[in-house]
Design a protein around this motif. Structure first.
Motif: not given
Ligand code: SF4
Length: 180
Positions: A50-56, A143-147, A157-164, A171-175
């Motif tokens: 069981d995990v909180d976040i899975a990056l696939v 739940d979220f797409v990271l193209p 790193f940004y996406v991961l940090s936010e979810f964590l 993603l507009a902020e990430a840029k």
């Protein structure tokens, strides 16, 4: 804040998205403060916990991937499609333009590099390719797409940090952000 459990998974992809994840370099230590990486291609765990976040990374190409992604969905609070192969099949999906039997024949029997000595593998324990490669969201809820091919390390790193930190990434902020 309690540490989260993080998994990264490699389905039908080239591993380039994981290489990009590794390009966060020393920022992996920031990730490690917020999460335990309990499953990834270099963690030798046979079970998916069981995990909180899975990056696939990667798309669904076989009966084995089909079982795997359904299991991952069941055991993950947040499932992120990492990279274009996961989001829309991309390079992995190029075989969708052809008949599956033709693709397999071309790979194992008729490829010039086989010198006419190709052999069709027939071990019953081998995975079975499905007719068409599928993006994750056609099989499970995402739940979220990271193209990106691959997504760049700063964005990962940004996406991961936010979810964590229990925030939803934008993603507009990430840029606009600069890391490193
Ligand atoms: S999105 Fe690009 S880098 Fe990522 S697995 Fe697919 S081909 Fe490789």
């Amino acid at each position: 804040m309690a540490k989260k459990k993080l998994a990264t998974v490699w389905l039908g992809g080239c591993s380039g998205c994981h290489m990009s994840l590794l390009d966060i370099d020393e920022r992996i230590l920031d990730v490690a403060k917020l999460a335990d990486i309990v499953k990834c291609p270099v963690v030798d765990g046979k079970e998916f916990p069981d995990v909180d976040i899975a990056l696939v990374e990667g798309s669904v190409t076989s009966d084995e991937h089909m079982r795997e992604i359904k299991h991952i969905r069941k055991h993950s609070k947040i499932l992120i499609a990492l990279g274009d192969c996961a989001v829309m099949t991309n390079v992995t999906g190029m075989r969708n333009y052809f008949n599956l039997a033709d693709v397999i024949n071309a790979s194992y029997l008729t490829a010039v590099s086989n010198d006419g000595e190709g052999e069709m593998p027939d071990n019953p324990q081998l995975l079975k390719l499905i007719d068409k490669v599928l993006p994750l969201q056609e099989v499970v809820r995402v739940d979220f797409v990271l193209p990106g091919c691959p997504p760049d390390a700063d964005t990962i790193f940004y996406v991961l940090s936010e979810f964590l930190q229990d925030r939803v990434p934008n993603l507009a902020e990430a840029k606009k952000l600069k890391y490193g």
